[in-house]
Each structure stands twice: as structure tokens, then as C-alpha cells.
Design a protein around this motif. Structure first.
Motif, mmCIF file in Angstrom:
data_model
loop_
_atom_site.group_PDB
_atom_site.id
_atom_site.type_symbol
_atom_site.label_atom_id
_atom_site.label_comp_id
_atom_site.label_asym_id
_atom_site.label_seq_id
_atom_site.Cartn_x
_atom_site.Cartn_y
_atom_site.Cartn_z
ATOM 1 N N THR A 68 0.845 -1.204 0.000
ATOM 2 C CA THR A 68 0.000 0.000 0.000
ATOM 3 C C THR A 68 0.883 1.257 0.000
ATOM 4 O O THR A 68 0.615 2.222 -0.719
ATOM 5 N N SER A 72 0.849 4.098 -2.857
ATOM 6 C CA SER A 72 0.488 5.480 -2.500
ATOM 7 C C SER A 72 1.474 6.482 -3.102
ATOM 8 O O SER A 72 1.079 7.575 -3.505
ATOM 9 N N GLY A 82 -6.816 0.223 0.704
ATOM 10 C CA GLY A 82 -6.058 -0.939 1.184
ATOM 11 C C GLY A 82 -7.015 -2.079 1.507
ATOM 12 O O GLY A 82 -8.034 -1.869 2.178
ATOM 13 N N ALA A 109 -3.131 5.061 2.803
ATOM 14 C CA ALA A 109 -4.360 4.799 2.037
ATOM 15 C C ALA A 109 -5.429 5.796 2.477
ATOM 16 O O ALA A 109 -5.318 6.420 3.539
#
Ligand code: KIV
Length: 264
Positions: A68, A72, A82, A109
Motif C-alpha cells: 500500500t 500510494s 487498502g 491509504a
């Protein structure tokens, strides 16, 4: 401009389709973001398409957070969601909120996704109260593969369809900002979409959801082990990559690479 959960709602109200794809790392996140896709799901499907595992069950929280984080970094405008892995939310509400919070704090996230119907409603409510937007996911939920006896279309009987319709409403009432519908009949998905105020995102749920999501490795032809009926392939990157790597090997072996232009 960053896509927000308010945009999701507005798109449903205005009848504009929501686009969503998975991504698991920086370069793919950049491609998806540059293409203008509304949301990137860092799916636990990475267990299968990136880690080479048989199903999604073994992937861990730390692995999901790592992926994640790197997604990002590549997503300027797309919302990053996520995916909460197996056993990160099933045991207790406290676990669910703490693990969901890690996606926001460490993974950067903007929302999380959680599989399940009414049995996870309490967790959806607690996460939402903790300021964590939650995307719910019903129908074929891959973390329930052993209970379901495989990756099978759900909601085919009248009773199963009724349960899914009720679950959808319960999850909306619990605070979910949108709902993934996976592998259910098109008519049922249309009914759920009509009955809810939050947007539905379909995968194998036909034409009438408010948006669509697919696994990017399926879209690009990078995963061949298992191709569900609902997948459309838009490229054959596995073949292209294989061709390029074979050509590199041949050129190194024949002394054609590096050439003078690659030398100092
Ligand atoms: O893990 C995943 O990629 C998913 C989507 C396919 C909905 O759950």
C-alpha cells in the motif's frame, strides 16, 4: 485533484461510471493514476498475482502495508484503498480498527476494503466511527474460498439473493461508502445498485453497477494461471516481456549488446 469518497457518491448521483483497478507497486500505480482511473485497490489478490500463492489467505498485514505504501507513492489523484487481509478483522472489532488504521497511518491509504456481509457490519461501523472510510465486498468473497468450496458465482438461488440484498443494506447502514459486488448474477447486482444510495462496484456482476474493478494483471495479460469469465484482456504483456527478455539474452550471447553507443 484527489478523488474522494464524496466524488464516489456524486458520480453515482450523476450517473457517471466509477473506474477502479488493482495495483501493487509504484510503476503500476503511476500507470493507473496517469490513465485517470478513479481508485486503486491494493488488493489481497497480490497473494496470487504477485506472490504466486494459490489463494489470498496467507498474505499478511505487514505485506499489505508495504504494498500500500509503494502504491500510494505512485498515486497522485486516484483514491488508494487498502484491502484488509484474512484474519486482520475477523477476530474482533479492536483488531479491525487497529489494522484498518495501519493502512491509513503507515500505508497512506484513503480507505480500506473488507469482505463479508452482516457478520462484519459491527466492524464497518467501528472503523467508520474511527474516521476510516470503508468499502464493503459481498458475493464471491475470496477469503471464504474454503466455505464456498471454490471460486463460484454467488446469489443464484432466491434465498441467497435475498440474503445478499439484505447484507448490502446492512453494510450501507453500518456506514460503508461503497460496495463491491463480485461474481453475482447481473439482475441481482442491478437490484442492489438500485436499492442503495452508495455506489456499487462490480467485478463479474454485469453491466448495471455504478462502477467496475478488475485485477490489473488480468487486464494486462500478466497472469495466466486462472482467467475468470468476467475478465477482459486489453494487452498481452507477458508475451511482450518474454519476447524482450529472449531478445536481450540472444544479443548478449551473440555479443550484439552492449553496442558502442552503450559504452563509455
Ligand atoms: O483482492 C482484490 O483484488 C479484490 C478485487 C478483485 C475486488 O478483492
Amino acid at each position: 485533484m484527489k478523488v474522494t469518497i464524496n466524488d464516489f457518491l456524486k458520480m453515482k448521483q450523476e450517473g457517471r461510471k466509477i473506474t477502479m483497478l488493482t495495483a501493487y507497486d509504484y510503476p503500476f500505480a503511476q500507470i493507473v493514476d496517469e490513465a485517470g482511473i478513479d481508485a486503486i485497490l491494493v488488493g489481497d489478490s497480490l497473494a496470487m498475482v504477485v506472490q504466486g500463492l494459490d489463494n489470498t489467505l496467507p498474505v499478511t498485514m505487514d505485506e499489505m502495508i508495504y504494498h500500500t505504501k509503494i502504491v500510494s507513492r505512485g498515486a497522485k489523484n486516484a483514491m488508494v484503498i487498502g484491502d484488509m487481509p484474512y484474519l486482520s478483522y475477523q477476530i474482533s472489532v479492536e483488531d479491525a480498527v487497529r489494522n484498518a488504521g495501519r493502512f491509513i497511518k503507515e500505508g497512506e491509504a484513503h480507505a480500506v476494503k473488507i469482505e463479508g456481509g452482516r457478520e462484519v457490519a459491527e466492524k464497518v461501523e467501528a472503523m467508520t466511527k474511527a474516521e476510516i472510510p470503508v468499502m464493503a465486498h459481498i458475493g464471491l468473497t475470496p477469503q471464504a474460498i474454503h466455505r464456498m468450496g471454490g471460486y463460484k458465482v454467488q446469489g443464484r438461488t432466491e434465498e441467497a439473493a435475498k440474503t445478499l440484498l439484505e447484507d448490502a443494506k446492512i453494510l450501507q447502514d453500518a456506514g460503508a461508502f461503497s460496495l463491491i459486488l463480485e461474481a453475482i448474477p447481473e439482475g441481482l447486482a442491478a437490484q442492489i445498485t438500485k436499492d442503495l444510495t452508495i455506489p456499487t462496484i462490480g467485478i463479474g456482476a454485469g453491466r448495471y453497477c455504478n462502477g467496475q474493478v478488475l485485477v490489473i494483471h488480468d487486464v494486462l495479460g500478466l497472469f495466466e494461471r486462472f482467467v475468470p469469465k468476467f475478465v477482459k484482456r486489453y494487452a498481452n504483456l507477458k508475451d511482450d516481456a518474454l519476447k524482450a527478455v529472449k531478445q536481450y539474452k540472444e544479443e548478449v550471447e551473440k555479443g550484439l549488446f552492449p553496442g558502442k553507443e552503450h559504452s563509455f
